[in-house]
Enzyme design. Sequence first.
Site, short mmCIF file in Angstrom:
data_model
loop_
_atom_site.label_atom_id
_atom_site.label_comp_id
_atom_site.label_asym_id
_atom_site.label_seq_id
_atom_site.Cartn_x
_atom_site.Cartn_y
_atom_site.Cartn_z
N HIS A 167 -14.11 0.84 -0.99
CA HIS A 167 -13.01 0.02 -0.49
C HIS A 167 -11.93 0.81 0.24
O HIS A 167 -10.81 0.37 0.37
CB HIS A 167 -12.38 -0.78 -1.65
CG HIS A 167 -13.30 -1.83 -2.20
ND1 HIS A 167 -13.15 -2.40 -3.44
CD2 HIS A 167 -14.41 -2.41 -1.65
CE1 HIS A 167 -14.12 -3.29 -3.63
NE2 HIS A 167 -14.90 -3.31 -2.57
N TYR A 202 0.82 -1.22 0.00
CA TYR A 202 0.00 0.00 0.00
C TYR A 202 0.85 1.26 0.00
O TYR A 202 0.43 2.29 -0.54
CB TYR A 202 -1.02 -0.02 1.15
CG TYR A 202 -2.15 -0.97 0.83
CD1 TYR A 202 -3.14 -0.62 -0.07
CD2 TYR A 202 -2.18 -2.25 1.37
CE1 TYR A 202 -4.14 -1.50 -0.42
CE2 TYR A 202 -3.18 -3.14 1.03
CZ TYR A 202 -4.16 -2.76 0.14
OH TYR A 202 -5.15 -3.64 -0.21
N ARG A 205 1.55 1.76 -3.60
CA ARG A 205 0.34 2.24 -4.30
C ARG A 205 0.06 3.70 -3.96
O ARG A 205 -0.36 4.47 -4.81
CB ARG A 205 -0.86 1.38 -3.89
CG ARG A 205 -0.70 -0.06 -4.27
CD ARG A 205 -2.03 -0.75 -4.39
NE ARG A 205 -2.81 -0.15 -5.46
CZ ARG A 205 -4.12 -0.21 -5.54
NH1 ARG A 205 -4.81 -0.82 -4.61
NH2 ARG A 205 -4.75 0.33 -6.55
P1 OAD Z 1 -10.51 -5.21 -12.15
O1 OAD Z 1 -9.03 -5.24 -12.42
O2 OAD Z 1 -11.17 -6.44 -11.66
O3 OAD Z 1 -11.28 -4.77 -13.46
C1 OAD Z 1 -10.83 -3.71 -14.23
C2 OAD Z 1 -11.78 -3.51 -15.39
O4 OAD Z 1 -11.36 -2.36 -16.09
C3 OAD Z 1 -11.81 -4.67 -16.40
O5 OAD Z 1 -13.16 -4.94 -16.75
C4 OAD Z 1 -11.02 -4.12 -17.59
O6 OAD Z 1 -11.50 -4.62 -18.83
C5 OAD Z 1 -11.34 -2.63 -17.48
N1 OAD Z 1 -10.34 -1.73 -18.07
C6 OAD Z 1 -9.02 -1.91 -18.26
N2 OAD Z 1 -8.47 -0.81 -18.81
C7 OAD Z 1 -9.46 0.08 -18.96
C8 OAD Z 1 -9.54 1.41 -19.46
N3 OAD Z 1 -8.47 2.06 -19.92
N4 OAD Z 1 -10.75 2.03 -19.46
C9 OAD Z 1 -11.86 1.41 -18.97
N5 OAD Z 1 -11.84 0.16 -18.50
C10 OAD Z 1 -10.67 -0.50 -18.49
O7 OAD Z 1 -10.74 -3.98 -11.14
P2 OAD Z 1 -11.99 -3.70 -10.19
O8 OAD Z 1 -13.26 -4.17 -10.81
O9 OAD Z 1 -11.90 -2.27 -9.81
O10 OAD Z 1 -10.68 -4.66 -4.02
O11 OAD Z 1 -11.64 -4.59 -8.95
C11 OAD Z 1 -12.53 -4.63 -7.89
C12 OAD Z 1 -11.81 -4.85 -6.59
O12 OAD Z 1 -10.98 -6.01 -6.69
C13 OAD Z 1 -10.84 -3.76 -6.21
O13 OAD Z 1 -11.47 -2.65 -5.60
C14 OAD Z 1 -9.96 -4.46 -5.24
C15 OAD Z 1 -9.73 -5.75 -5.98
O14 OAD Z 1 -9.47 -6.84 -5.20
C16 OAD Z 1 -10.03 -4.65 -2.86
O15 OAD Z 1 -8.83 -4.44 -2.77
C17 OAD Z 1 -10.90 -4.93 -1.68
#
Ligand code: OAD
Length: 234
Positions: A107, A56, A59
């Site tokens: 989160h 973290y 990050r």
């Molecule tokens: P993910 O990494 O699961 O998903 C990212 C999404 O963004 C995917 O659907 C990609 O296709 C899309 N993506 C990639 N590049 C992009 C761009 N330039 N523009 C738009 N979309 C794009 O991330 P989250 O869904 O945010 O939780 O993950 C959810 C949670 O999982 C996070 O908050 C974290 C993680 O574990 C915790 O840490 C509790």
Amino acid sequence: MPQAKQIVVITGAGISAESGLSTFRDSGGLWEGYDINEVASIDGWRKDPEKVLDFYNLRRKQALEAEPNNAHKALADLQNDFDVQIITQNVDDLHEKAGSKNVLHLHGELNKAKSSEVDDHIVDIGNQPIKLGDKAADGSQLRPHVVWFGELVPNLEEAAHITSKADILIVIGTSLVVYPAAGLIDYVKQNIPKYIIDPSEPEFRNLSEWNHIKEKAASGTPKLVKKIKRQEIE
Ligand code: OAD
């Protein structure tokens, strides 16, 4: 068509990708060499707090150096004409940096820390790293103010309430596979316009009800914002 009252935007890591911050699942479950399960879970914290703090701290440093992209900026601009509420799973502050006022972090936030014993002892730390031995006011080890796997999501109820009020729902850059955040879309009213901005094919249920803008956030979001401002939404 009457002016939409409430626009709700649910964002995830993808909206910050073009600001240089990695998503989680695009890199095969690894984040810069770390296993998500080891660094974003309460079990991982108990096993190796120093590793979690390092993760973290890195990050936080990267988020501090990152700038909002055209997606964050377009959403901030939208609030000049509409009531915009952002619900983000991101722990960066790029929505705030872009000027968005109503941002609910599901989160947690990188620039805050809390006691590892008492949940509501939260302090601002800005860009400072947290080190092993740094103590919260109650004498326990300071930890990042982030929600880990295995923990409750304190803002979930408020997020569900906000989502239920949406007249337009926009989902940007989230795989929506992590619950309970993923369940939020079940709270929307029926027949409201729903948009997903994501260059990949989302795996949402009832995909036919969604308008998929198959683009990256920084190009797709300004286009949708323009459309909403011109009231060209379906
Ligand atoms: P993910 O990494 O699961 O998903 C990212 C999404 O963004 C995917 O659907 C990609 O296709 C899309 N993506 C990639 N590049 C992009 C761009 N330039 N523009 C738009 N979309 C794009 O991330 P989250 O869904 O945010 O939780 O993950 C959810 C949670 O999982 C996070 O908050 C974290 C993680 O574990 C915790 O840490 C509790």
